[in-house]
Write a protein that holds these residues in place. Structure first.
Motif, PDB file in Angstrom:
ATOM      1  N   THR A 149       0.245  -5.621  -4.387  1.00 16.03           N
ATOM      2  CA  THR A 149      -0.167  -6.538  -5.438  1.00 16.03           C
ATOM      3  C   THR A 149       1.092  -7.019  -6.141  1.00 16.03           C
ATOM      4  O   THR A 149       1.942  -6.209  -6.524  1.00 16.03           O
ATOM      5  CB  THR A 149      -1.085  -5.830  -6.448  1.00 16.03           C
ATOM      6  N   GLY A 195       0.945  -0.993  -5.509  1.00 20.27           N
ATOM      7  CA  GLY A 195      -0.137  -0.881  -4.543  1.00 20.27           C
ATOM      8  C   GLY A 195      -0.032   0.367  -3.708  1.00 20.27           C
ATOM      9  O   GLY A 195       0.985   1.056  -3.694  1.00 20.27           O
ATOM     10  N   ALA A 200       1.037  -9.350  -0.137  1.00 15.63           N
ATOM     11  CA  ALA A 200      -0.384  -9.039  -0.327  1.00 15.63           C
ATOM     12  C   ALA A 200      -1.035  -8.646   0.997  1.00 15.63           C
ATOM     13  O   ALA A 200      -1.865  -7.725   1.035  1.00 15.63           O
ATOM     14  CB  ALA A 200      -1.107 -10.230  -0.949  1.00 15.63           C
TER      15      ALA A 200
END
Length: 75
Positions: free
Chosen positions: A16, A39, A11
């Protein structure tokens, strides 16, 4: 293996991470666990995903691919 530390490290790099346990697949004795990493840092809309029988199998399938893509996280 510290799954929370892995998820936090990813993260922090803009990824994600989702782990899912699917009750319906579990009841049907199918691969109930899903791991998805997505992501902006994943170029060309790459999605790293697998369904497996366990959390450990998800990680065994997906973490090497994420390392190949240049992401770092704890062992």
């Amino acid at each position: 293996m510290d799954i929370v530390a892995i998820m936090e490290a990813l993260a922090e790099q803009g990824i994600t991470v989702l782990f899912k346990a699917d009750a319906e697949r579990m009841a049907e004795r199918r691969k109930p666990w899903t791991f998805v990493a997505s992501g902006a840092p994943l170029r060309d809309d790459i999605l790293v995903r697998t369904d497996a029988a366990s959390v450990e199998q998800c990680l065994e399938a997906c973490l090497p691919r994420l390392r190949e893509l240049g992401f770092t996280f704890p062992e």
